[in-house]
Design an enzyme around this catalytic site. Structure first.
Site, PDB file in Angstrom:
ATOM      1  N   ARG A   8     -28.940  22.183 -16.239  1.00 23.73           N
ATOM      2  CA  ARG A   8     -28.987  21.171 -17.335  1.00 23.73           C
ATOM      3  C   ARG A   8     -28.432  19.726 -16.724  1.00 23.73           C
ATOM      4  O   ARG A   8     -29.033  19.018 -17.296  1.00 23.73           O
ATOM      5  CB  ARG A   8     -28.053  21.596 -18.511  1.00 23.73           C
ATOM      6  CG  ARG A   8     -28.533  22.909 -19.279  1.00 23.73           C
ATOM      7  CD  ARG A   8     -27.947  23.276 -20.628  1.00 23.73           C
ATOM      8  NE  ARG A   8     -26.493  23.683 -20.522  1.00 23.73           N
ATOM      9  CZ  ARG A   8     -26.133  24.921 -20.376  1.00 23.73           C
ATOM     10  NH1 ARG A   8     -27.000  26.147 -20.251  1.00 23.73           N
ATOM     11  NH2 ARG A   8     -25.049  25.257 -19.951  1.00 23.73           N
TER      12      ARG A   8
ATOM     13  N   LYS B 183     -25.256  10.268 -33.714  1.00 24.81           N
ATOM     14  CA  LYS B 183     -26.570  10.988 -34.510  1.00 24.81           C
ATOM     15  C   LYS B 183     -26.278  12.060 -35.045  1.00 24.81           C
ATOM     16  O   LYS B 183     -25.372  13.118 -34.839  1.00 24.81           O
ATOM     17  CB  LYS B 183     -27.632  11.424 -33.322  1.00 24.81           C
ATOM     18  CG  LYS B 183     -29.006  11.811 -33.978  1.00 24.81           C
ATOM     19  CD  LYS B 183     -29.900  12.465 -33.167  1.00 24.81           C
ATOM     20  CE  LYS B 183     -29.968  13.979 -33.452  1.00 24.81           C
ATOM     21  NZ  LYS B 183     -31.046  14.704 -32.488  1.00 24.81           N
TER      22      LYS B 183
ATOM     23  N   LYS C 230     -33.157   6.820 -38.703  1.00 24.57           N
ATOM     24  CA  LYS C 230     -34.130   7.499 -37.633  1.00 24.57           C
ATOM     25  C   LYS C 230     -34.915   8.362 -38.449  1.00 24.57           C
ATOM     26  O   LYS C 230     -34.654   9.654 -38.802  1.00 24.57           O
ATOM     27  CB  LYS C 230     -33.419   8.209 -36.788  1.00 24.57           C
ATOM     28  CG  LYS C 230     -34.135   9.274 -35.768  1.00 24.57           C
ATOM     29  CD  LYS C 230     -33.411   9.690 -34.455  1.00 24.57           C
ATOM     30  CE  LYS C 230     -34.361  10.719 -33.841  1.00 24.57           C
ATOM     31  NZ  LYS C 230     -33.892  10.983 -32.462  1.00 24.57           N
TER      32      LYS C 230
END
Ligand code: 13P
Length: 340
Positions: free
Chosen positions: A46, A136, A219
């Protein structure tokens, strides 16, 4: 709260020619992505994958900011630079996903509520210390027979506004993401109707909870046919419907709108954004905050093979640049074969 600083960061996030890379896949989601290239989801894989994206030569010119996941904001480049520091030094604002995912909404079969408000203030303070300047939170609204209910929309909008107010209190720009999914068989018209309902309630809640619109980024999903619809609306119709809905519901005080890609193909997502920008000028900037539409082809080009690291970077930079062109309406499908 320092509103002028929040506004400065929000404007930088949506500056013309650039957009946001959503690289905030949770451990479960990145595993699914790695499964598609038959790669084990280890911490080092990752880390390597995210380093490939963040250090891709030529990408920074089209990337204003990067949304990180909790694990990623604690990771470093191979030479020991924390990712957040590396990004900031290279002109990309570090951001952080702070929601803890969409969970089943009790009593409302098929609907979800996004969790993560408990302890959020303390986590925001920690993330600010690690360099994050925006955050977010994704609320998920599905369309099917009998859903979404007004209650699920209200509950999700309430949580989004709670999150946004806490972010601003801690000098972090909230990306407010109410995603109407494109998974169903619904028409573009149905998506427009639901997106309008959702945006109405979201902005009501943002006002009620005293969120300062100059210091946030919206968004949203595009207004688009469901993936399983028998007839899918053409790109021009998607652009027109999306712009119409946003003009009706997004106050001019919001600096910018950064779309999610939501399962569109990379080329569709770029084309839609470009067509919308040709319909301007608008009171807000229209840009991208794509996950899959920016990463899918780069992930395949890399394939988890060390020798393909540079090929993955070239592909990521290419998509970022094409989307950068779309923010000024200068993208055309012919550019796909020529780019980078
Ligand atoms: P997609 O562009 O893959 O929809 O991801 C964007 C995102 O950040 C969803 O929360």
């Amino acid at each position: 709260m320092n509103l002028s600083e929040l506004n400065r960061v929000a404007l930088a996030m949506v500056t013309k020619g650039k957009g946001i890379l959503a690289a905030d896949e949770s451990s479960g989601t990145i595993k699914k992505r790695f499964d598609s290239i038959k790669l084990d989801s280890t911490e080092e894989h990752r880390r390597t994958y995210r380093e490939m994206l963040f250090t891709a030569p030529g990408a920074a010119g089209a990337v204003s900011g990067v949304i990180l996941y909790d694990e990623t904001i604690h990771q470093k480049t191979r030479d020991g630079t924390p990712f957040a520091q590396y990004l900031a030094r290279n002109g990309m604002i570090p951001g952080i996903k702070v929601d803890l995912g969409a969970k089943p909404l009790a009593g409302f079969p098929g609907e979800t509520i996004t969790e993560g408000l408990d302890g959020l203030r303390e986590r925001l303070i920690e993330y600010h210390g690690l360099g994050a300047r925006f955050a977010k939170w994704r609320a998920v609204i599905d369309i099917a027979a009998g859903i979404p209910t007004a209650f699920a929309i209200q509950a999700n909008a309430h949580a989004l506004a709670r999150y946004a107010a806490l972010c601003q209190e801690n000098d972090i720009v909230p990306i407010v993401e109410p995603e109407v999914l494109m998974d169903g068989a619904h028409s573009l018209g149905r998506c427009a109707e639901v997106t309008e309902q959702v945006l109405t309630v979201v902005f009501d809640e943002l006002f009620a909870q005293r969120v300062q619109l100059e210091g946030m980024v919206l968004k949203p999903n595009m207004v688009i046919s469901g993936k399983k619809a028998s007839e899918r609306a053409p790109p021009e119709a998607v652009a027109e419907a999306t712009v119409r809905v946003l003009k009706r519901h997004v106050p001019a005080a919001v600096p910018g709108i950064a779309f999610l890609s939501g399962g569109q193909s990379p080329t569709e997502a770029t084309l839609h954004l470009s067509l919308m920008n040709r319909l301007g000028p608008f009171p807000w900037a229209l840009t991208f905050s794509y996950g899959r539409a920016l990463q899918d082809t780069a992930l395949k080009a890399w394939g988890g093979v060390p020798a393909n690291f540079a090929a993955g970077q070239t592909e990521f930079a290419r998509r970022a640049q094409l989307n950068g062109a779309a923010t000024t309406g200068r993208y055309a499908p012919e550019m796909e074969s020529r780019a980078a």
